[in-house]
Design an enzyme around this catalytic site. Structure first.
Site, PDB file in Angstrom:
ATOM      1  N   TYR A  89      30.560  39.321  64.905  1.00 17.85           N
ATOM      2  CA  TYR A  89      30.180  40.380  63.979  1.00 17.85           C
ATOM      3  C   TYR A  89      28.649  40.543  63.959  1.00 17.85           C
ATOM      4  O   TYR A  89      28.139  41.667  63.880  1.00 17.85           O
ATOM      5  CB  TYR A  89      30.695  40.069  62.572  1.00 17.85           C
ATOM      6  CG  TYR A  89      32.201  39.989  62.496  1.00 17.85           C
ATOM      7  CD1 TYR A  89      32.975  41.123  62.294  1.00 17.85           C
ATOM      8  CD2 TYR A  89      32.860  38.767  62.644  1.00 17.85           C
ATOM      9  CE1 TYR A  89      34.368  41.056  62.239  1.00 17.85           C
ATOM     10  CE2 TYR A  89      34.245  38.681  62.588  1.00 17.85           C
ATOM     11  CZ  TYR A  89      34.994  39.830  62.387  1.00 17.85           C
ATOM     12  OH  TYR A  89      36.362  39.749  62.343  1.00 17.85           O
ATOM     13  N   CYS A  90      27.939  39.425  64.042  1.00 22.62           N
ATOM     14  CA  CYS A  90      26.472  39.469  64.105  1.00 22.62           C
ATOM     15  C   CYS A  90      26.005  40.156  65.381  1.00 22.62           C
ATOM     16  O   CYS A  90      25.045  40.936  65.368  1.00 22.62           O
ATOM     17  CB  CYS A  90      25.883  38.061  64.044  1.00 22.62           C
ATOM     18  SG  CYS A  90      26.223  37.160  62.521  1.00 22.62           S
ATOM     19  N   ASN A  91      26.691  39.868  66.487  1.00 23.34           N
ATOM     20  CA  ASN A  91      26.327  40.488  67.755  1.00 23.34           C
ATOM     21  C   ASN A  91      26.464  42.005  67.689  1.00 23.34           C
ATOM     22  O   ASN A  91      25.585  42.743  68.158  1.00 23.34           O
ATOM     23  CB  ASN A  91      27.196  39.921  68.884  1.00 23.34           C
ATOM     24  CG  ASN A  91      26.711  38.573  69.373  1.00 23.34           C
ATOM     25  OD1 ASN A  91      25.905  38.491  70.289  1.00 23.34           O
ATOM     26  ND2 ASN A  91      27.192  37.508  68.763  1.00 23.34           N
ATOM     27  N   ILE A  94      23.534  43.311  65.393  1.00 23.97           N
ATOM     28  CA  ILE A  94      22.217  43.268  66.017  1.00 23.97           C
ATOM     29  C   ILE A  94      22.096  44.337  67.107  1.00 23.97           C
ATOM     30  O   ILE A  94      21.068  45.009  67.242  1.00 23.97           O
ATOM     31  CB  ILE A  94      21.949  41.862  66.595  1.00 23.97           C
ATOM     32  CG1 ILE A  94      21.825  40.838  65.463  1.00 23.97           C
ATOM     33  CG2 ILE A  94      20.695  41.859  67.467  1.00 23.97           C
ATOM     34  CD1 ILE A  94      20.660  41.054  64.535  1.00 23.97           C
TER      35      ILE A  94
END
Length: 218
Positions: A89-91, A94
């Site tokens: 989810y962070c990928n 970002i």
């Protein structure tokens, strides 16, 4: 930005693809931990609009020191706290900010991402997504703690994460299992928080287009 291209839709698509592959008992454990974290009130204690953003100085993967107050001399800063390169989810989040980076720059703003990961893992994040903005290592979550974002990953989740091949202590260089709840702030040149988003549910994130609109309104 079309509905199909929003970060929210990308996150939901990933979740819809991922969850059916996971045993129901695991899904329930993850959901309970998220609900418990939300009920802990951590988001209520996080930095809010109108607050003064705590200054900090952190290293990027090359060892260069980056200071918030120095960045603010040149314009507002979009500050993004993410859990780590291991978090899909962070990928997605970002990468979505990188895609809008020209628009942020045109509005005079800088984007900065912060995680508790060691510099080598921050470098992996930077290279994987060809990021053109600083990715900083907040080892020990010192800065995230100042922003009221830090929690310890629930004990029920630790073996599950290991089963997914995620070794948080190895990524962060300590044994704490401390992480920041994902959060995004817009800090104006006076150091005042003008936009704040934090969510105990790591599958939900600030929409970059909404953050951009906030920057453009300054």
């Amino acid at each position: 930005m079309t509905v199909q291209n929003t970060l929210a839709s990308q996150l939901k698509d990933f979740q819809n693809d991922f969850l059916p592959k996971v045993p129901q008992a695991v899904v329930e454990t993850m959901s309970k931990a998220t609900a418990d974290l939300a009920n802990s009130g951590i988001v209520d204690k996080s930095l809010k609009v109108g607050a003064t953003a705590p200054d900090f100085e952190l290293s990027d993967p090359t060892g260069k020191r980056v200071k918030l107050s120095a960045l603010l001399v040149n314009g507002p800063v979009v500050l993004n706290f993410y859990r780590g390169e291991w978090c899909p989810y962070c990928n997605l989040e970002i990468r979505a900010f990188q895609q809008l980076l020209p628009e942020f720059q045109q509005a005079g703003a800088q984007v900065v991402a912060v995680s508790p990961e060691l510099p080598d893992n921050s470098l992996t994040m930077q290279e994987k997504h060809e990021l053109s903005f600083p990715v900083l290592s907040d080892v020990g979550n010192v800065v995230a703690r100042d922003y009221g974002l830090v929690f310890s990953l629930d004990a029920s989740l630790r073996p599950l994460y290991q089963g997914f091949g995620i070794d948080i202590p190895a990524h962060n260089g300590d044994e704490s299992y401390d992480l920041p709840v994902p959060a995004t702030y817009v800090v104006d040149t006076s150091g005042t928080v003008r936009y704040a988003y934090a969510n105990a549910d790591y599958t939900l994130r600030a929409e970059p287009a909404e953050v951009l609109a906030e920057v453009q309104s300054l």
